[in-house]
Design a protein around this motif. Sequence first.
Motif, PDB file in Angstrom:
ATOM      1  N   GLY A  35       0.808  -1.084  -0.129  1.00 19.13           N
ATOM      2  CA  GLY A  35      -0.136   0.093  -0.011  1.00 19.13           C
ATOM      3  C   GLY A  35       0.674   1.439   0.089  1.00 19.13           C
ATOM      4  N   VAL A  36       1.936   1.171   0.763  1.00 22.02           N
ATOM      5  CA  VAL A  36       2.662   2.206   0.837  1.00 22.02           C
ATOM      6  C   VAL A  36       3.687   2.750  -0.331  1.00 22.02           C
ATOM      7  CG1 VAL A  36       5.048   3.216   1.952  1.00 22.02           C
ATOM      8  CG2 VAL A  36       3.060   2.256   3.346  1.00 22.02           C
ATOM      9  N   TYR A  37       3.843   1.462  -0.921  1.00 19.48           N
ATOM     10  CA  TYR A  37       4.709   1.399  -2.118  1.00 19.48           C
ATOM     11  C   TYR A  37       3.766   2.218  -3.506  1.00 19.48           C
ATOM     12  CZ  TYR A  37       6.636  -0.182  -6.849  1.00 19.48           C
ATOM     13  OH  TYR A  37       7.321  -0.254  -8.229  1.00 19.48           O
ATOM     14  N   ASP A  44       3.929   9.193  -6.020  1.00 18.48           N
ATOM     15  CA  ASP A  44       4.786  10.291  -5.808  1.00 18.48           C
ATOM     16  C   ASP A  44       4.258  11.044  -4.829  1.00 18.48           C
ATOM     17  OD1 ASP A  44       7.284  11.188  -5.779  1.00 18.48           O
ATOM     18  OD2 ASP A  44       6.921  12.619  -7.301  1.00 18.48           O
ATOM     19  N   ALA A  45       3.559  10.312  -3.757  1.00 16.28           N
ATOM     20  CA  ALA A  45       2.970  11.096  -2.694  1.00 16.28           C
ATOM     21  C   ALA A  45       3.222  10.409  -1.520  1.00 16.28           C
ATOM     22  CB  ALA A  45       1.557  11.421  -2.992  1.00 16.28           C
ATOM     23  N   ALA A 231      10.440   1.417   5.253  1.00  5.06           N
ATOM     24  CA  ALA A 231      11.597   0.375   5.461  1.00  5.06           C
ATOM     25  C   ALA A 231      11.476  -1.014   4.565  1.00  5.06           C
ATOM     26  CB  ALA A 231      11.555  -0.121   6.892  1.00  5.06           C
ATOM     27  N   ALA A 232      10.529  -1.484   4.649  1.00  7.98           N
ATOM     28  CA  ALA A 232      10.235  -2.528   3.784  1.00  7.98           C
ATOM     29  C   ALA A 232      10.061  -2.186   2.184  1.00  7.98           C
ATOM     30  CB  ALA A 232       8.614  -3.019   3.928  1.00  7.98           C
ATOM     31  N   VAL A 233       9.570  -1.233   1.672  1.00  3.78           N
ATOM     32  CA  VAL A 233       9.570  -0.809   0.528  1.00  3.78           C
ATOM     33  C   VAL A 233      11.144  -0.628   0.005  1.00  3.78           C
ATOM     34  CG1 VAL A 233       9.308   1.083  -1.150  1.00  3.78           C
ATOM     35  CG2 VAL A 233       7.448   0.193   0.115  1.00  3.78           C
ATOM     36  N   VAL A 257       9.152  -5.869  -2.352  1.00  4.88           N
ATOM     37  CA  VAL A 257       8.554  -4.920  -1.324  1.00  4.88           C
ATOM     38  C   VAL A 257       7.946  -5.891  -0.445  1.00  4.88           C
ATOM     39  CG1 VAL A 257       6.598  -3.311  -0.768  1.00  4.88           C
ATOM     40  CG2 VAL A 257       8.039  -3.125  -2.782  1.00  4.88           C
ATOM     41  N   VAL A 258       6.990  -6.831  -0.476  1.00  6.57           N
ATOM     42  CA  VAL A 258       6.853  -7.834   0.391  1.00  6.57           C
ATOM     43  C   VAL A 258       7.774  -8.463   1.013  1.00  6.57           C
ATOM     44  CG1 VAL A 258       5.108 -10.002   0.737  1.00  6.57           C
ATOM     45  CG2 VAL A 258       4.516  -8.315  -0.809  1.00  6.57           C
TER      46      VAL A 258
END
Lengths: 318, 263
Positions: A35-37, A44-45, A231-233, A257-258
């Motif tokens: 979701g963050v990705y 780009d937000a 961090a994960a991304v 990413v996961v």
Amino acid sequence: MALSAYFASLSLLKLVKNVPGGIAQGLIWGLMALGVYITFRLLDAADLTVDGSFTLGGAVAVMLILGGWPAWAAVLVAVLAGILAGMCTGLLHVKLGIPIILAGILTQFSLYSINLRIMGMAANKALSVDKFDLLLSSRYIPSAIVTAAIIALALVSFFYWYFGTQQGSAIRCTGSNPNMSRAMGIDIGFMKILGLSISNGIVALSGALMAQYQGFADINMGRGAIVIGLAAVIIGEVLGKALLGKHLNFFGTMAFVVIGGIMYYIVVVVVLWLRLNSNDLKLITAVIVALFLAVPYLRDQKKSSFHRLKVKEGKPNA
Amino acid sequence: MLNVENISKTFFPGTVNERTALDGVSLHLKPGDYVTVIGGNGAGKSTLLNAVAGVWPVDNGRIYLGGVDVTAMPEHMRAEHIGRVFQDPMMGTAPNMWVEENLALALKRGEKRGLRWMVTKELRAELRERLKALDLGLEERMTTKVGLLSGGQRQALTLLMASMKKPKLLLLDEHTAALDPGTAAKVLELSDKIVEENKLTTMMITHNMSDAIKHGNRLIMMNQGKIVFDISGEAKQHLTKKELVEMFSHSTNITDNDAMMLS
């Protein structure tokens, strides 16, 4: 002597025992990172709604399951709630002209009250796996890993398809170049709202799964989610580029990413195993994120002529 | 095709920075007209183009495109009928997306974007043919991110994107100003070719007087938010650079030195 005693007290067996739990949690947080990705990389937000929508997902799922809903239906409603939260941020930004970071903070802030109300003014709601049929639980880690992995694979596949469609591509285009998007007839306001909604829907899904996994929803369970997601991304991207290089396609990027979420939680397991204070985890996380963000930048700097000339200056004959 | 009626635009009204960019401009373009627009800095050329494109609303006046009143229509809705190439090569393409993705996005300009897969096999083959016609070797780089292309390649690509789905109006906003002379000439040549082949109604802003004379069938000069000179057809073909520079310095009251530099 104290040091050797410390090392002697660390049991490798204990570490190995804790890794599966870390993988399960990492997978669930990895979904959140997806979701963050979507907002951070594709749109780009920087969307700060996620801290609130993660808890929102957990709260909605737990309360509905406690109310007798089947777990899958509760998760579905949680996703819808997350979509609404993202839509709220999007509307604040697009229709009322509030900068996106601030819009996210406002939604997240208000969600604290909303989440408390959803949980009946309790800061914590327990959900026992003995009494309810849950999708996954820390009691049965192997099956939790399988369930989370299947959901992750399904989501990555879905997004691979969606962001290749005309609509999904328009979202990506909006993030890549808003001016050009408008000139191409793309309603960038609508695309931003759509992207934020999808992103927060996934984050709420992750929260709903996490609440079931840990057996409770907590008003603070989403605190700092954005940092863990980032961090994960970032870990996932760096890892993916290092392992696959040019062959890393969009599907691979999202899968990594996961995997970045899993890597993060394995680090957490190791940190806890080393018996560092778990209250320091946030500091350690921030340092990890800062490091991974800085590495590509510093590597580019090293290649720049500024740096090379400076090195030469020091050695006139070089 | 384009009918601009008495439009005005003032930036920062009521402040010390108040600036009248367009002062009652009227302009009528016939289908197939290819107009070059010249004028000094701040003359209102870009403001006129952006007003037509819908980047911002005008204060007064009306804009008709193909007979339809588009004055109140937002930019992304007008886009269906307008192809644009910008001065900044970075502005016309999505840098993080592939060449073929950029083209496929452009092919749907102004249309509803649904849940069909965007770049299908058939479309890819078609796009390859279109790129081949550009003769820049881009057909071999369909899955290259556009951000890795040179400025000239990007402008050529943007031209193709602006014209692929035939627009009622093509707006070129000093689209060669950021390129080196050789590349600029090539992109201009390509612009002419595309305009001619598709018989596009076109407005092109340029700072180069020779280009303004050489290209198109009509030339307008702007100063202080007004059109001060409008010449077309036979008369435009016989226009010399010297005459144009004289006209320019006359209408803008600038010194001969400046005029020399412009020529």
